[in-house]
Design an enzyme around this catalytic site. Sequence first.
Site, PDB file in Angstrom:
ATOM      1  N   LYS A 253     -12.424  82.019 127.833  1.00  0.00           N
ATOM      2  CA  LYS A 253     -13.231  81.048 128.569  1.00  0.00           C
ATOM      3  C   LYS A 253     -13.442  79.815 127.697  1.00  0.00           C
ATOM      4  O   LYS A 253     -13.570  79.918 126.472  1.00  0.00           O
ATOM      5  CB  LYS A 253     -14.563  81.719 128.919  1.00  0.00           C
ATOM      6  CG  LYS A 253     -15.495  80.919 129.776  1.00  0.00           C
ATOM      7  CD  LYS A 253     -16.719  81.788 130.078  1.00  0.00           C
ATOM      8  CE  LYS A 253     -17.757  81.055 130.890  1.00  0.00           C
ATOM      9  NZ  LYS A 253     -18.885  81.937 131.211  1.00  0.00           N
TER      10      LYS A 253
ATOM     11  N   SER B 119     -19.376  81.584 136.250  1.00  0.00           N
ATOM     12  CA  SER B 119     -18.798  80.534 135.437  1.00  0.00           C
ATOM     13  C   SER B 119     -17.523  80.954 134.711  1.00  0.00           C
ATOM     14  O   SER B 119     -16.841  80.112 134.141  1.00  0.00           O
ATOM     15  CB  SER B 119     -19.829  80.054 134.419  1.00  0.00           C
ATOM     16  OG  SER B 119     -20.048  80.991 133.389  1.00  0.00           O
ATOM     17  N   SER B 120     -17.178  82.222 134.762  1.00  0.00           N
ATOM     18  CA  SER B 120     -15.919  82.681 134.176  1.00  0.00           C
ATOM     19  C   SER B 120     -14.824  82.733 135.239  1.00  0.00           C
ATOM     20  O   SER B 120     -13.932  83.572 135.197  1.00  0.00           O
ATOM     21  CB  SER B 120     -16.099  84.063 133.524  1.00  0.00           C
ATOM     22  OG  SER B 120     -17.014  84.003 132.466  1.00  0.00           O
TER      23      SER B 120
ATOM     24  N   ILE C 100     -24.368  85.897 131.708  1.00  0.00           N
ATOM     25  CA  ILE C 100     -25.824  86.034 131.614  1.00  0.00           C
ATOM     26  C   ILE C 100     -26.380  86.380 132.987  1.00  0.00           C
ATOM     27  O   ILE C 100     -27.122  87.327 133.146  1.00  0.00           O
ATOM     28  CB  ILE C 100     -26.487  84.761 131.060  1.00  0.00           C
ATOM     29  CG1 ILE C 100     -26.048  84.530 129.615  1.00  0.00           C
ATOM     30  CG2 ILE C 100     -28.005  84.850 131.145  1.00  0.00           C
ATOM     31  CD1 ILE C 100     -26.510  83.235 129.007  1.00  0.00           C
ATOM     32  N   GLY C 101     -25.964  85.613 134.005  1.00  0.00           N
ATOM     33  CA  GLY C 101     -26.485  85.828 135.353  1.00  0.00           C
ATOM     34  C   GLY C 101     -25.422  86.117 136.389  1.00  0.00           C
ATOM     35  O   GLY C 101     -25.563  85.752 137.541  1.00  0.00           O
ATOM     36  N   GLY C 102     -24.308  86.726 135.972  1.00  0.00           N
ATOM     37  CA  GLY C 102     -23.242  87.048 136.907  1.00  0.00           C
ATOM     38  C   GLY C 102     -21.956  86.302 136.646  1.00  0.00           C
ATOM     39  O   GLY C 102     -21.022  86.352 137.442  1.00  0.00           O
ATOM     40  N   SER C 103     -21.864  85.613 135.532  1.00  0.00           N
ATOM     41  CA  SER C 103     -20.715  84.744 135.236  1.00  0.00           C
ATOM     42  C   SER C 103     -19.387  85.465 135.126  1.00  0.00           C
ATOM     43  O   SER C 103     -18.345  84.852 135.293  1.00  0.00           O
ATOM     44  CB  SER C 103     -20.966  83.980 133.942  1.00  0.00           C
ATOM     45  OG  SER C 103     -22.041  83.087 134.100  1.00  0.00           O
TER      46      SER C 103
END
Length: 157
Positions: A35, A105-106, A126-129
């Site tokens: 990433k 984000s990934s 962190i939050g679902g990335s």
Amino acid sequence: VLYEDARKQAKELDAEFASTKTLRGPFHGVPVSVKDNYQIEGYDATIGFTAWANNPGKKDACASAGAIIFVKTNVPQTMLAFECSNPLWGRTTNPWNNKYTCGGSSGGEGALLAMDGSALGIGSDIGGSLRIPASYCGVYSLKPTPERVSSIGTQGR
């Protein structure tokens, strides 16, 4: 895309193993995508910010594991979105239908892995990335934790 450096590193790892019969790390010789937030020496870690372009990393987040980094993957700007688009690198879409998102984000990692473009991808979550792109693209992911995957060498952490 880091093809030339990846080829060079692969040759160095082959020579090292031929002379020492020792693996450099658990990913010795494995082609790996990372990433964009991970610093790779000599390459930008922009997280989609144009202001962070042309500022190559001074350390390498993955060198000690023996992985051969051959590409950095796209992220949404600031990495805080469920889509994968930024003004620097553009949009990454879902590999199964380009009218849909690959997630964020990934998302770049999820899309590349779904297309069999990498043997292993490294992202952050962190939050679902990782979990959201994995779901959208039909691949698996492991949520990195300090005990599993270090976040040392990441930009914007």
